[in-house]
Design an enzyme around this catalytic site. Structure first.
Site, short mmCIF file in Angstrom:
data_model
loop_
_atom_site.label_atom_id
_atom_site.label_comp_id
_atom_site.label_asym_id
_atom_site.label_seq_id
_atom_site.Cartn_x
_atom_site.Cartn_y
_atom_site.Cartn_z
N THR A 95 4.31 1.05 23.18
CA THR A 95 5.33 2.09 23.06
C THR A 95 4.67 3.45 22.91
OG1 THR A 95 5.39 2.03 20.66
CG2 THR A 95 6.77 0.43 21.82
N HIS A 97 4.67 5.24 20.36
CA HIS A 97 4.32 5.47 18.96
C HIS A 97 2.93 6.13 18.85
CE1 HIS A 97 6.38 4.01 15.29
NE2 HIS A 97 5.29 4.49 14.74
C1 DLZ Z 1 3.55 2.15 13.01
C2 DLZ Z 1 2.13 2.29 13.38
C3 DLZ Z 1 1.64 1.81 14.61
C4 DLZ Z 1 2.53 1.17 15.63
N1 DLZ Z 1 0.35 1.89 14.94
C5 DLZ Z 1 -0.52 2.47 14.06
C6 DLZ Z 1 -1.89 2.57 14.38
O1 DLZ Z 1 -2.39 2.11 15.42
N2 DLZ Z 1 -2.70 3.19 13.47
C7 DLZ Z 1 -2.23 3.70 12.29
O2 DLZ Z 1 -3.03 4.26 11.53
N3 DLZ Z 1 -0.94 3.59 11.97
C8 DLZ Z 1 -0.07 2.99 12.80
N4 DLZ Z 1 1.25 2.88 12.48
C9 DLZ Z 1 1.69 3.32 11.12
C10 DLZ Z 1 1.98 4.82 11.01
O3 DLZ Z 1 0.79 5.58 10.95
C11 DLZ Z 1 2.80 5.09 9.72
O4 DLZ Z 1 2.15 4.53 8.62
C12 DLZ Z 1 4.22 4.56 9.80
O5 DLZ Z 1 4.88 5.05 10.95
C13 DLZ Z 1 5.03 4.96 8.54
O6 DLZ Z 1 5.13 6.38 8.44
#
Ligand code: DLZ
Length: 160
Positions: A95, A97
């Site tokens: 996605t 994200h």
């Molecule tokens: C949700 C999310 C996703 C999908 N991937 C990562 C990632 O690869 N590395 C990372 O550090 N954090 C990820 N997160 C979490 C988000 O940084 C965050 O903690 C959430 O969206 C809650 O605010």
């Protein structure tokens, strides 16, 4: 040199100031912990190698890279620090994200650099897959944690 070929731990130690009087905060994201723990370890080892005392290295975990901005602000306000290193690892998923998190944390850290009188260092890996991240967290491309620590020391030296 293309960044894909650069060893992130390679530098000339002669160009690095003495860090013995420096107090450094390290904020570490718990997402992709295998990678971020290795980055944090690299940062701590590099700070110590250049004279920073154990008690002057303050480490604070945050849940994910998105939280690095607030965590960095918090640690800077709680302690009289010379610099903050924000450590995270965002791995591309299916996605969008990835884009939002990378942009948000890059923007957030930039804002902190403008708002506060100490340097905030961007120690965040943004990779396509886990192997690329591991390669840069003590693997074949060195350790971005080392690079972030050396950058922090140099920036504090610059300010002084
Ligand atoms: C949700 C999310 C996703 C999908 N991937 C990562 C990632 O690869 N590395 C990372 O550090 N954090 C990820 N997160 C979490 C988000 O940084 C965050 O903690 C959430 O969206 C809650 O605010």
């Amino acid at each position: 040199m293309a960044s894909s070929l650069k060893n992130l731990s390679k530098y000339d130690p002669e160009t690095v100031p003495d860090a013995s009087g420096m107090k450094i905060g390290i904020v570490v994201s718990e997402w992709n912990e295998e990678v971020t723990a290795a980055l944090a370890e690299g940062a701590v080892n590099s700070l110590k190698k250049h004279g920073c005392n154990d008690e002057n290295i303050i480490v604070m975990p945050v849940p994910g890279s998105f939280e690095l901005t607030f965590g960095s602000r918090l640690i800077a306000e709680k302690h009289a620090l010379d610099a903050v290193i924000a450590i995270g690892c965002v791995i591309q998923g299916e996605t969008r994200h990835f884009e939002f998190i990378c942009q948000a944390v890059a923007h957030g850290i930039t804002e902190l650099n403008m708002e506060y009188d100490i340097p905030f260092i961007f120690g965040v890996l943004t990779t396509e897959n886990q192997q690329q991240a591991l390669d840069r967290a003590g693997g074949k491309h060195g350790n971005k944690g080392d690079e972030a620590a050396i950058t922090a020391i140099k920036m504090v030296g610059l300010k002084r």
